[in-house]
Design an enzyme around this catalytic site. Sequence first.
Site, short mmCIF file in Angstrom:
data_model
loop_
_atom_site.label_atom_id
_atom_site.label_comp_id
_atom_site.label_asym_id
_atom_site.label_seq_id
_atom_site.Cartn_x
_atom_site.Cartn_y
_atom_site.Cartn_z
N ASN A 249 -5.97 -9.87 -7.70
CA ASN A 249 -6.00 -10.60 -6.44
C ASN A 249 -7.28 -11.39 -6.21
OD1 ASN A 249 -6.89 -7.74 -6.24
ND2 ASN A 249 -7.53 -8.31 -4.19
N THR B 246 13.68 5.08 10.18
CA THR B 246 14.69 4.05 10.43
C THR B 246 14.28 2.74 9.78
OG1 THR B 246 15.26 5.10 12.53
CG2 THR B 246 15.93 2.79 12.23
N GLN C 53 0.55 -9.78 -6.25
CA GLN C 53 0.23 -11.19 -6.52
C GLN C 53 1.10 -11.78 -7.61
OE1 GLN C 53 -1.75 -12.75 -4.55
NE2 GLN C 53 -2.81 -11.06 -3.55
N CYS D 244 -9.38 -7.12 1.72
CA CYS D 244 -9.59 -5.71 2.06
C CYS D 244 -11.04 -5.29 1.89
CB CYS D 244 -8.70 -4.83 1.17
SG CYS D 244 -6.94 -5.14 1.41
N GLY E 289 5.78 -8.19 1.23
CA GLY E 289 6.43 -9.34 1.84
C GLY E 289 5.48 -10.44 2.27
N HIS E 290 4.34 -10.07 2.83
CA HIS E 290 3.50 -11.10 3.43
C HIS E 290 2.71 -11.92 2.41
CE1 HIS E 290 -0.72 -9.37 3.43
NE2 HIS E 290 -0.04 -8.28 3.17
N THR F 5 0.84 -1.20 0.00
CA THR F 5 0.00 0.00 0.00
C THR F 5 0.88 1.25 0.00
OG1 THR F 5 -1.90 -1.05 1.07
CG2 THR F 5 -1.70 1.33 1.31
#
Length: 363
Positions: A146, A229, A176, A311, A192-193, A68
Amino acid sequence: MIYLDSAATTKPCREAADAIMNTMQESFGNASSLHKMGIISEKVITGAKRTLLSKLGEGDIIFTSGATESSNTAIMGAAEIYRRTGNRIVTTAIEHPSVANVMNKLEERGFEVVRLAPKNHPDFEQALADAVDEHTLLLSCMAVNNETGFIVDVKRLYKLVKKKNPKTIVHIDAVQGFLKVPLDGDLISISGHKIHSSKGIGALFIRKGIRISPLLLGGGQQKNLRSGTEPVELIAGLDAAVKAYHGTAERFGGLKARLLAGLSELSGITVNSGDNCVPNIVNFSVEGVRSEIMLHSLEEREIYVSSGSACSRGKTSGVLAAFGIPDKLADSAIRVSMCAETTEEEIDALLDGIKAGIERFRR
């Protein structure tokens, strides 16, 4: 437990989990620090960039909190930098909200946004390229949808767009599609997930020579493009997940064929994912049984699927309408999304659960 909702999120792989924990314990320094611990953290980040660039091409990587943020940064950042080249943006009617809602915001700010639906264009890549004109500053398109797994050939699309207008910036949502289909673009968002890393980490590929303005301002980390960071442990986990990924089209294709064969033996089933879809995502409708009822019926058997995008929280999908799927079928749509660990036995258990749900709830 049978988990078949990997398009929503994946279980972190052991390699990613170990990398996160080890980095958290051993390489916890701030990458901006000039001492040894900072240098060690910076090397972790540099290594992860190399891994991603080996998959995406020549350019740079900025790490974000997820796709996002990556897509928001890409679209808003490109719109600000390249607005002088035009005011037109081309996108699709099947985009994830992280892209679609940004387009709505840009439209409010005076940009012209053109949205194309696959149901109206048999050659979707050509139609998107045809919509580009001399005033088009940006084209944004997902590589893999998706909800249905629909594939846009973004390598072909990129060539067509650049032939039409070399100045048009091409953004690809590859959430995807990353590690599953060939990719090309000036800006590419990944998460990543979705590939067995943790939540909270994503990346944006920026092709060499492309400029964007930052979405976040602060300490100037990541070449002033994404201040804050860097989460070195999550970056290490993403690096490990990419290296460990072992899903293959052949494996997914076999599982999809088994699922479709089983569904064909049941009455009142409409498959919404055609041949032009990735094999790890299968969307189908069960006539006479609403999505949420079938979903919870399967959940009673500890089988986890989705009724669409995670979502959308159960809302009727406007994306399915863009594929020409009637509301009645959308109301009964189920999305099955597999990972490399999915087994044939799990597909068989799913089919048994669907059959039982039909017998119990169909009216």
